[in-house]
Scaffold this motif. Structure first.
Motif, short mmCIF file in Angstrom:
data_model
loop_
_atom_site.label_atom_id
_atom_site.label_comp_id
_atom_site.label_asym_id
_atom_site.label_seq_id
_atom_site.Cartn_x
_atom_site.Cartn_y
_atom_site.Cartn_z
N ARG A 210 2.42 10.72 -6.09
CA ARG A 210 3.50 10.12 -6.89
C ARG A 210 3.01 8.89 -7.66
O ARG A 210 3.82 8.18 -8.26
CB ARG A 210 4.67 9.71 -5.98
CG ARG A 210 5.29 10.84 -5.16
CD ARG A 210 6.00 11.85 -6.05
NE ARG A 210 7.14 11.28 -6.73
CZ ARG A 210 8.41 11.38 -6.30
NH1 ARG A 210 8.68 12.02 -5.18
NH2 ARG A 210 9.40 10.85 -6.99
N GLY A 211 1.71 8.62 -7.61
CA GLY A 211 1.15 7.47 -8.32
C GLY A 211 1.16 6.19 -7.52
O GLY A 211 0.77 5.13 -8.02
N ILE A 212 1.62 6.25 -6.26
CA ILE A 212 1.75 5.06 -5.41
C ILE A 212 0.52 5.00 -4.51
O ILE A 212 0.47 5.67 -3.47
CB ILE A 212 3.05 5.11 -4.59
CG1 ILE A 212 4.26 5.23 -5.53
CG2 ILE A 212 3.17 3.89 -3.69
CD1 ILE A 212 5.54 5.64 -4.83
N LYS A 213 -0.48 4.23 -4.92
CA LYS A 213 -1.73 4.18 -4.16
C LYS A 213 -1.69 3.10 -3.07
O LYS A 213 -1.77 3.41 -1.89
CB LYS A 213 -2.92 3.99 -5.11
CG LYS A 213 -3.05 5.12 -6.13
CD LYS A 213 -3.44 6.43 -5.46
CE LYS A 213 -3.38 7.59 -6.45
NZ LYS A 213 -4.32 7.45 -7.56
N PRO A 214 -1.57 1.82 -3.43
CA PRO A 214 -1.43 0.82 -2.37
C PRO A 214 0.02 0.77 -1.89
O PRO A 214 0.94 0.78 -2.70
CB PRO A 214 -1.84 -0.49 -3.05
CG PRO A 214 -1.48 -0.29 -4.48
CD PRO A 214 -1.62 1.19 -4.76
N VAL A 215 0.23 0.77 -0.58
CA VAL A 215 1.58 0.63 -0.03
C VAL A 215 1.61 -0.68 0.73
O VAL A 215 1.03 -0.81 1.80
CB VAL A 215 1.94 1.81 0.91
CG1 VAL A 215 3.36 1.63 1.44
CG2 VAL A 215 1.80 3.13 0.17
N HIS A 216 2.27 -1.69 0.14
CA HIS A 216 2.29 -3.02 0.73
C HIS A 216 3.46 -3.14 1.73
O HIS A 216 4.56 -2.69 1.46
CB HIS A 216 2.45 -4.07 -0.37
CG HIS A 216 1.39 -4.01 -1.42
ND1 HIS A 216 0.15 -4.60 -1.27
CD2 HIS A 216 1.35 -3.38 -2.63
CE1 HIS A 216 -0.59 -4.37 -2.34
NE2 HIS A 216 0.12 -3.63 -3.18
N ASP A 217 3.17 -3.74 2.89
CA ASP A 217 4.19 -3.90 3.93
C ASP A 217 4.82 -2.56 4.28
O ASP A 217 6.03 -2.34 4.11
CB ASP A 217 5.27 -4.89 3.51
CG ASP A 217 4.73 -6.31 3.37
OD1 ASP A 217 4.13 -6.80 4.34
OD2 ASP A 217 4.89 -6.91 2.30
N ALA B 183 5.36 19.06 2.07
CA ALA B 183 4.56 20.28 2.09
C ALA B 183 3.39 20.09 3.06
O ALA B 183 2.96 18.96 3.30
CB ALA B 183 4.05 20.59 0.69
N PRO B 184 2.86 21.18 3.62
CA PRO B 184 1.78 21.05 4.61
C PRO B 184 0.55 20.31 4.11
O PRO B 184 -0.17 19.71 4.91
CB PRO B 184 1.46 22.50 4.96
CG PRO B 184 2.73 23.24 4.71
CD PRO B 184 3.34 22.57 3.52
N ASP B 185 0.30 20.32 2.80
CA ASP B 185 -0.85 19.59 2.28
C ASP B 185 -0.47 18.21 1.74
O ASP B 185 -1.34 17.47 1.25
CB ASP B 185 -1.56 20.40 1.19
CG ASP B 185 -0.69 20.64 -0.05
OD1 ASP B 185 0.49 20.22 -0.04
OD2 ASP B 185 -1.19 21.24 -1.02
N GLY B 186 0.81 17.85 1.81
CA GLY B 186 1.25 16.54 1.37
C GLY B 186 1.32 16.36 -0.13
O GLY B 186 1.61 15.26 -0.61
N SER B 187 1.11 17.41 -0.91
CA SER B 187 1.07 17.25 -2.36
C SER B 187 2.45 17.05 -2.98
O SER B 187 2.56 16.52 -4.09
CB SER B 187 0.38 18.46 -3.00
OG SER B 187 1.11 19.66 -2.72
N HIS B 188 3.48 17.46 -2.29
CA HIS B 188 4.85 17.33 -2.81
C HIS B 188 5.81 17.48 -1.64
O HIS B 188 5.40 17.65 -0.48
CB HIS B 188 5.13 18.38 -3.89
CG HIS B 188 4.69 19.77 -3.50
ND1 HIS B 188 5.39 20.57 -2.62
CD2 HIS B 188 3.59 20.49 -3.86
CE1 HIS B 188 4.76 21.73 -2.47
NE2 HIS B 188 3.66 21.70 -3.21
N LYS B 189 7.10 17.44 -1.94
CA LYS B 189 8.10 17.62 -0.88
C LYS B 189 8.08 19.06 -0.38
O LYS B 189 7.63 19.98 -1.07
CB LYS B 189 9.49 17.25 -1.41
CG LYS B 189 9.64 15.77 -1.71
CD LYS B 189 11.07 15.40 -2.05
CE LYS B 189 11.49 15.89 -3.42
NZ LYS B 189 10.76 15.18 -4.49
#
Length: 348
Positions: free
Chosen positions: A145-152, A198-204
């Motif tokens: 989804r374009g969200i690379k760093p996840v802060h807190d 999804a099992p590979d985490g690529s989408h819902k």
């Protein structure tokens, strides 16, 4: 700490079956192994704990592997995950407590009292059974989804096999899921939000309703960062995490829907509120309601508007630099210096 952990793990492994009977009570012994659904004591047969073997190295007693998720570890990990601990001090304290107990009889942990499905307590239990998102499908999903760093990221967890039921007459399925804690202003968990993946985490996950919430939501939110005098609030988790990529020092709250955003309770320390608008009729209504509530409490309210439907779409379509540039002209001047310069320094 490493030496203490190794010694505790060895002592637990010498009585591996008793550890399994206590913390993995939904499993059973089969030959040289204890078999259970997963390290969080879910019924099933995919996790195998070795009950005998050397003190260390390949084939050591107490080592386990989950064939379904690929997770593996030792008996300290079993205690951490089955009890929902985060700090090693709590894990070590529980291990020492267990090792001090008499072993005359096999011990089984007392069964938890059932709680109503969808209740706040059920939400708390689900969050406790889940694991941190580091190196899990949640990071994969957010990255897509374009969200690379996840802060807190403490409000987010991962469950490898979260129950999903399409409707009351359908059989229960299991899918990996992102679990988000919904908390009140005192940081108490009142609910949880599930996004099945999804099992590979690529989408819902390819199910009819890949997002569902449980517990008490009204007035509460999924929170990133500690409440202070400035707060950004919006609807979706991915929307607010996208803003968090651009403004990592600004506290943020995801209310999960337009109706819940309109009813969000505001912290007493708040002086300025940024309302992240979703570009639709429901979003406009929520912005108007929350803005009116904030202004009635003497809180300055400013609206952040995306170029597309929401800020995650903006991040995905235009990139982080363009998102920051669009936000810069919408922030109060003092917040540009306070939050935007911090973001630039953090990624330089």
């Amino acid at each position: 700490m490493t030496r203490d952990a190794s010694e505790l793990a060895r002592r637990l492994a010498r009585d591996a079956e008793a550890v399994c009977r206590h913390y993995l009570s939904n499993g059973r012994r089969q030959g040289r192994y204890w078999i259970v659904g997963d390290v969080r004591n879910t019924p099933g047969r995919s996790m195998f704990v070795r009950l005998s073997g050397p003190d260390s190295g390949p084939g050591a007693a107490g080592h386990w592997r989950d064939a379904a998720s690929g997770e593996h570890g030792d008996l300290l990990d079993v205690i951490r995950e089955s009890c929902g601990f985060v700090d090693f001090r709590d894990v070590a304290g529980e291990a020492r407590r267990f090792l001090s107990l008499p072993r005359a009889e096999p011990r089984r942990s007392p069964k938890r009292t059932p709680v109503p499905a969808g209740s706040a307590e059920a939400a708390r239990r689900l969050f406790a059974m889940s694991q941190p998102i580091r190196r899990t499908l949640v990071e994969t999903y957010l990255g897509h989804r374009g969200i690379k760093p996840v802060h807190d990221a403490g409000a987010l967890r991962f469950h490898p096999r979260s129950y999903y039921r399409p409707d009351d007459g359908s059989p229960t399925e299991t899918w990996p899921a992102m679990i988000a804690a919904v908390t009140d202003l005192a940081d108490r968990i009142t609910g949880a939000h599930r996004t099945w993946l999804a099992p590979d985490g690529s989408h819902k996950a390819p199910v009819d309703t890949p997002r569902r919430a449980m517990g008490g939501l009204l007035g509460h939110a999924v929170r990133f960062g500690a409440d202070d005098d400035v707060l950004a609030a919006g609807e979706g988790i991915e929307t607010m995490l996208s803003l968090r990529c651009a403004l990592p020092a600004m506290p943020m709250a995801a209310a999960l829907s337009a109706n819940h955003l309109a009813a969000l309770l505001l912290p007493p320390t708040l002086r300025r509120l940024y309302v992240a608008r979703d570009a639709d009729a429901a979003g406009d209504t929520a912005v108007a309601a929350l803005t009116q509530c904030a202004e009635a409490a003497g809180i300055e309210a400013l609206v952040l508007s995306p170029r597309t439907g929401d800020f995650n779409e903006d991040l995905h379509a235009f990139g982080l630099g363009a998102l920051r540039a669009a936000l810069c002209i919408q922030l109060a001047p003092q917040d540009v210096a306070r939050f935007m310069l911090f973001a630039d320094a953090g990624t330089a």
